[in-house]
Structures are given as C-alpha cells and as structure tokens.
Scaffold this motif. Structure first.
Motif, PDB file in Angstrom:
ATOM      1  N   ARG A  99      -7.598  43.461  30.346  1.00  0.00           N
ATOM      2  CA  ARG A  99      -8.765  42.793  30.918  1.00  0.00           C
ATOM      3  C   ARG A  99      -9.015  43.136  32.387  1.00  0.00           C
ATOM      4  O   ARG A  99     -10.040  42.754  32.942  1.00  0.00           O
ATOM      5  CB  ARG A  99      -8.645  41.278  30.742  1.00  0.00           C
ATOM      6  CG  ARG A  99      -9.064  40.818  29.351  1.00  0.00           C
ATOM      7  CD  ARG A  99      -8.943  39.311  29.201  1.00  0.00           C
ATOM      8  NE  ARG A  99      -9.669  38.820  28.042  1.00  0.00           N
ATOM      9  CZ  ARG A  99      -9.234  38.867  26.800  1.00  0.00           C
ATOM     10  NH1 ARG A  99      -8.046  39.412  26.561  1.00  0.00           N
ATOM     11  NH2 ARG A  99      -9.949  38.389  25.807  1.00  0.00           N
ATOM     12  N   PHE A 100      -8.097  43.853  33.011  1.00  0.00           N
ATOM     13  CA  PHE A 100      -8.318  44.268  34.392  1.00  0.00           C
ATOM     14  C   PHE A 100      -8.916  45.672  34.487  1.00  0.00           C
ATOM     15  O   PHE A 100      -9.042  46.219  35.585  1.00  0.00           O
ATOM     16  CB  PHE A 100      -7.012  44.217  35.187  1.00  0.00           C
ATOM     17  CG  PHE A 100      -6.484  42.823  35.386  1.00  0.00           C
ATOM     18  CD1 PHE A 100      -7.340  41.777  35.671  1.00  0.00           C
ATOM     19  CD2 PHE A 100      -5.131  42.559  35.275  1.00  0.00           C
ATOM     20  CE1 PHE A 100      -6.870  40.487  35.847  1.00  0.00           C
ATOM     21  CE2 PHE A 100      -4.635  41.275  35.460  1.00  0.00           C
ATOM     22  CZ  PHE A 100      -5.512  40.233  35.736  1.00  0.00           C
TER      23      PHE A 100
ATOM     24  N   ILE B 117     -11.121  35.516  32.479  1.00  0.00           N
ATOM     25  CA  ILE B 117      -9.788  35.988  32.091  1.00  0.00           C
ATOM     26  C   ILE B 117      -8.813  34.809  32.038  1.00  0.00           C
ATOM     27  O   ILE B 117      -7.989  34.699  31.115  1.00  0.00           O
ATOM     28  CB  ILE B 117      -9.287  37.056  33.077  1.00  0.00           C
ATOM     29  CG1 ILE B 117     -10.181  38.301  33.009  1.00  0.00           C
ATOM     30  CG2 ILE B 117      -7.836  37.433  32.776  1.00  0.00           C
ATOM     31  CD1 ILE B 117      -9.881  39.342  34.077  1.00  0.00           C
TER      32      ILE B 117
ATOM     33  N   ASP C 205     -13.323  42.628  29.851  1.00  0.00           N
ATOM     34  CA  ASP C 205     -12.628  43.157  31.021  1.00  0.00           C
ATOM     35  C   ASP C 205     -13.522  43.028  32.245  1.00  0.00           C
ATOM     36  O   ASP C 205     -14.470  42.221  32.248  1.00  0.00           O
ATOM     37  CB  ASP C 205     -12.209  44.613  30.808  1.00  0.00           C
ATOM     38  CG  ASP C 205     -13.341  45.486  30.278  1.00  0.00           C
ATOM     39  OD1 ASP C 205     -14.497  45.255  30.690  1.00  0.00           O
ATOM     40  OD2 ASP C 205     -13.093  46.388  29.460  1.00  0.00           O
TER      41      ASP C 205
ATOM     42  N   TRP D 298      -1.602  37.011  35.308  1.00  0.00           N
ATOM     43  CA  TRP D 298      -1.569  38.446  35.601  1.00  0.00           C
ATOM     44  C   TRP D 298      -1.013  39.233  34.413  1.00  0.00           C
ATOM     45  O   TRP D 298      -1.586  40.258  34.023  1.00  0.00           O
ATOM     46  CB  TRP D 298      -0.732  38.695  36.844  1.00  0.00           C
ATOM     47  CG  TRP D 298      -0.714  40.150  37.235  1.00  0.00           C
ATOM     48  CD1 TRP D 298       0.285  41.049  36.989  1.00  0.00           C
ATOM     49  CD2 TRP D 298      -1.747  40.855  37.910  1.00  0.00           C
ATOM     50  NE1 TRP D 298      -0.065  42.282  37.478  1.00  0.00           N
ATOM     51  CE2 TRP D 298      -1.314  42.194  38.051  1.00  0.00           C
ATOM     52  CE3 TRP D 298      -2.996  40.489  38.423  1.00  0.00           C
ATOM     53  CZ2 TRP D 298      -2.079  43.171  38.666  1.00  0.00           C
ATOM     54  CZ3 TRP D 298      -3.762  41.459  39.043  1.00  0.00           C
ATOM     55  CH2 TRP D 298      -3.315  42.781  39.163  1.00  0.00           C
TER      56      TRP D 298
ATOM     57  N   GLY E 133      -3.606  39.451  31.668  1.00  0.00           N
ATOM     58  CA  GLY E 133      -4.676  40.393  31.984  1.00  0.00           C
ATOM     59  C   GLY E 133      -4.248  41.839  31.806  1.00  0.00           C
ATOM     60  O   GLY E 133      -5.014  42.668  31.301  1.00  0.00           O
TER      61      GLY E 133
END
Length: 484
Positions: A221-222, A294, A76, A213, A216
């Motif tokens: 992962r964000f 990512i 992340d 997006w 993620g």
C-alpha cells in the motif's frame, strides 16, 4: 451504523454550525458595495486565499473517498501522482492566465472571453459553469447529508435542508469575505479531524505505528509510482502528470469559483503565491487521507466488521460513528460537514457572481441603477434552493448515476481550458469558431465518458484538445488563414 450519537457530539456539531453562522453574519455586517460583497473589497491576504482555494476543492467526497482509495484491496498511494500534475498546472496558470484576470477590474473569469470573442461566448461559458457547478455541488450536498442522517438520525431530506440553509445564510450575509474566512476555519477543522482520526486508528491497533507500517509494506500500500502507459488505468505517472496538469489548468485557470478568489487578493503577486503554494498543500492533504485509508485497512483486518461494507466510501464514516470516543466523534463529524460547506458556500457565491455579471447586468445595459448587491443576494438564495433540490432528488437516483453526474461536472474544465487557449493563442479565431469548439468538446468528451473505458484523468486533456480542434476545423472551413 448507529443512527444516533451522544448529546455531547450533537452539541459539538450544532455549536460548529452556530459558529459558522455567527462568523458569516459578523463578517457581513454593514453596507457593502458590489466589489466588497463579491470580491471582499479585493483586500484579502494571500494566506487566507490559499486556505480558501484548498478548502473549496475539498468536499465530503474527498474526505470520505480518498481514504477509500487506499483502503480498497490493492489500494496504495498512486493517487498522489495526480498532485504532481496539479502543482505544475497551477504554476502554469500563475504565469499564463493570471495576468489576464488582473487586466482591468474584472468580476468574472468569463469576461476575458467576452473581450476576445464576444458576449455570446462569455454567456455560453457562464451557463455551462452554472449548470455543472450547481449539479455537482447539489450532489455533494446529498453525500454530506447522508453522513448527518446516519450519525445524528435526521431524515435525509431534512439533513439536506439543514446543511443547505446554514450555508445559504452565511454566504448571503457575508459575501466573499464570509466565504473565505469560513473556508479557513473549515480547512483547519477538517485537517484536524483527519489527523485525529489517524492518531486514533494507530492508538487502537495493538502494534501501533509498527503494525501500521508492517501492514502497508506487506500489502504494497505504500507503492507510489506506476510507470505503465495506459489510457484505461486511473493512476499512472503519465495520467497523473499530464492529466493532472490539464485538469488543474481547467479547474484553477478557467473556473469562476477559483478565479473569484484570485481577484479577491490584494495583488496579482499575492494571488499567484496563494495559487502556486496550494498545490503543495493539496499533496500533503491527500497524503494524510490516504494514510487514514491504509490505517483503516489495517484496523479492519485486525477487527473485521460484522458485515461487509456496501461501498468503500462508507468505511471512514463507519469508523467515525462506531469507534470514535465521545467528543472526538463530534469534532470529526463537524470536519465532514466543514469539508462540504467550504465547497458549497464558494459555489453559491461564484454562481451568483457569474449569473449577475455575465447574464443579468448585460441585459440591463449600462444605465442599470438597481441595487446589484441585493440582486446578488437573491441569486445566492436561488442557487442554494437549486442545490438543495438536487440534493433531495439525488436520494432517488442510483449511486452510479450520481458518480456519472459528478464526472460530467468535472470534465467541463477541459472544454473551458480549450476555449481560454483559443482566446490567448489563436488570434485569428472568431466567436463562431469558439462556439463550434465548445460544442465539439462537449460531444467528444461525452462519448469518451460513456462510450469508452478511458480513465477520467484524461478527460481534461481530451476536452481541451477536441475543443481546439473543433475551432480549428471551423476556421479552416471558412477558409481563413491559421495563425496559432
């Protein structure tokens, strides 16, 4: 990986190396004084110093390893928490340590220690810097050579020699000006390489940015913050802010490679502006490469590789040599090499400065009448040969040993931070106390590294604290009153 690339990509890499050499030789034309050669005449603009600071702390390991952090299962954005500490730590250096370096006309960061404690403390600190810097950067040279070997097809030892020799030559001719201006060029190239790589990844995903997006978000992962307090977790807000502050204080407040850049600025104010703003640039830079990681995770979920990756650091390199179109691959390979050479050239120049100013000239005495610039150039070559030797030898060392050696090179910053703190704030401590502190710090951090599961962001905190504690204990044993 494909062991060879197209002639166009090879030509781009060769042209880049040729441009670096030409720029270094052009900048270095004419006869130079020692101040001009080692510090660029103390007349470099702040924005060039800023670019050099960021490029110097960015190696091939950063270019390849930071994407691997976000690519890994469970990866992340928590690595970015370190940059919060980096930013704070740099501004503390601006306020507390930078004024020390602009008293008089210093050439070395360790002259401050000589003024406070004596020549033996200065020389001890300088030797520690030289050993760890050349060991760590020799290994970074090895990591860069692996990329050149896999892409261009050169044998690994020859790849080490090629990158090492080019770096030696432009540092030899141009001195600090060559290093700084090449750093700026290399900063632009590797940032461009990262941006192009991210755009290509998004272009090759069927769903483009939206797929990136969604991937993620669904894989977490964000996630940026981790508020758990644990000494064994690498990336928490506590290790990021506290560890990042101490790490930045050590690497940017006491390391000759960085201090030499500040002394090359036109004024203390310019040096402070470059150093303070560099933390924000590093944050953006790390964010870029984490997003690349990512993107790689999303891409290889869509298009699984034919065989599992042996090491996370190889993921980005694999994408470069197998998925990038002709021309773009050459640009990105040049970016990988640029990230390494910016660090290596700075290492050679600062090593030569420290060895000349802290070890060689004091032995010759004030009556020395030799050509100090020529001696500095010879030292540049010698340290370049040492780093090439380390890079070639590293091919025979297991990956774990390489990582341990890089970690050892990193935690010395905490020990040096402790010594500088003694110099500034512990007014009654003497040289013996400082040397005891250095020894104590080295023993404690070595034990923590190899004998405990403590995460590496805490090494600088532990190194600084144990160094100060060792010096404090030495002062108490000699029954001198404490004044802190």
């Amino acid at each position: 990986m494909n062991p060879a690339i197209s002639l166009v990509d090879s030509a781009i890499v060769v042209a880049y190396l040729g441009c670096v050499l030409a720029l270094g030789i052009w900048v270095g034309r004419g006869k130079k004084s020692l101040d001009e050669y080692l510090l660029g005449g103390r007349d470099l603009p702040w924005w060039a110093i800023l670019g050099s600071i960021v490029a110097t702390e960015t190696s091939t390991a950063t270019f390849l390893s930071v994407p691997a952090i976000a690519f890994a299962t469970g990866g992340d954005l928590q690595f970015l928490q370190l940059t919060f500490g980096y930013i704070i730590g740099r501004w503390i250096v601006v306020v507390t340590l930078l004024p020390l370096f602009f008293r008089g006309r210093l050439l070395s960061a360790y002259e401050v220690l000589e003024q406070r404690f004596g020549s033996l403390t200065k020389q001890t600190a300088s030797v520690m810097f030289l050993i760890t810097r050349n060991l760590g950067d020799g290994l970074r040279l090895f990591l860069t050579a692996i990329v050149l070997e896999k892409s261009v097809g050169l044998p690994l030892p020859l790849s080490v020699v090629v990158i090492g020799v080019v770096t030696i030559v432009y540092t030899f001719f141009g001195g600090m000006k060559s290093v700084v201006w090449n750093d700026c060029l290399q900063f632009i190239i590797y940032i461009a390489g990262g941006i192009v790589a991210l755009l290509l990844i998004l272009q090759q995903l069927p769903g483009g940015w939206q797929q990136f997006w969604d991937f993620g978000v669904t894989t977490g992962r964000f996630q940026l913050f981790n508020f758990d307090f644990s000494l064994t977790e690498k990336y928490t807000i506590w290790s990021g802010v506290i560890g990042g502050i101490f790490l930045s204080l050590g690497t940017h407040g006491t390391d000759q490679m960085m201090v030499q850049r500040y002394l090359s600025a036109r004024s203390q104010r310019d040096a402070g502006r470059a150093l303070g703003l560099s933390g924000f640039v590093v944050l953006v830079q790390f964010a870029l490469f984490l997003f690349v990681g990512i993107g790689l995770a999303a891409f290889y979920q869509q298009y699984p590789p034919t065989s599992p990756f042996q090491h996370g650091d190889s993921v980005f390199a694999h994408f470069i040599v197998t998925r990038m179109p002709t021309g773009i691959m050459g640009l990105t390979l040049a970016a990988v090499i640029a990230a390494a050479m910016s660090t290596l050239s700075s290492s050679l120049n600062s090593s030569a400065t420290a060895a000349l100013n802290d070890l060689y000239l004091p032995r010759k005495g004030p009556a020395f009448s030799g050509n100090a610039v020529s001696i500095s150039r010879v030292l540049t070559i010698l340290f370049g040969i040492v780093q090439i030797g380390v890079g070639i030898a590293a091919a025979r060392i297991s990956q774990n040993v390489v990582e341990d050696a890089l970690a050892i090179a990193g935690f010395v910053g905490g020990i040096m931070l402790g010594v500088f703190a003694l110099a500034v704030y512990a007014h009654r401590t003497q040289q013996r106390d400082a040397l005891v502190g250095i020894l104590t710090g080295a023993v404690v951090v070595s034990f923590v590294k190899f004998g405990t599961p403590v995460a590496w962001p805490w090494y600088s905190v532990i190194g600084a604290a144990s160094t100060i504690a060792g010096a404090w204990g030495s002062a108490l044993l000699q029954r001198r009153p404490r004044h802190w």
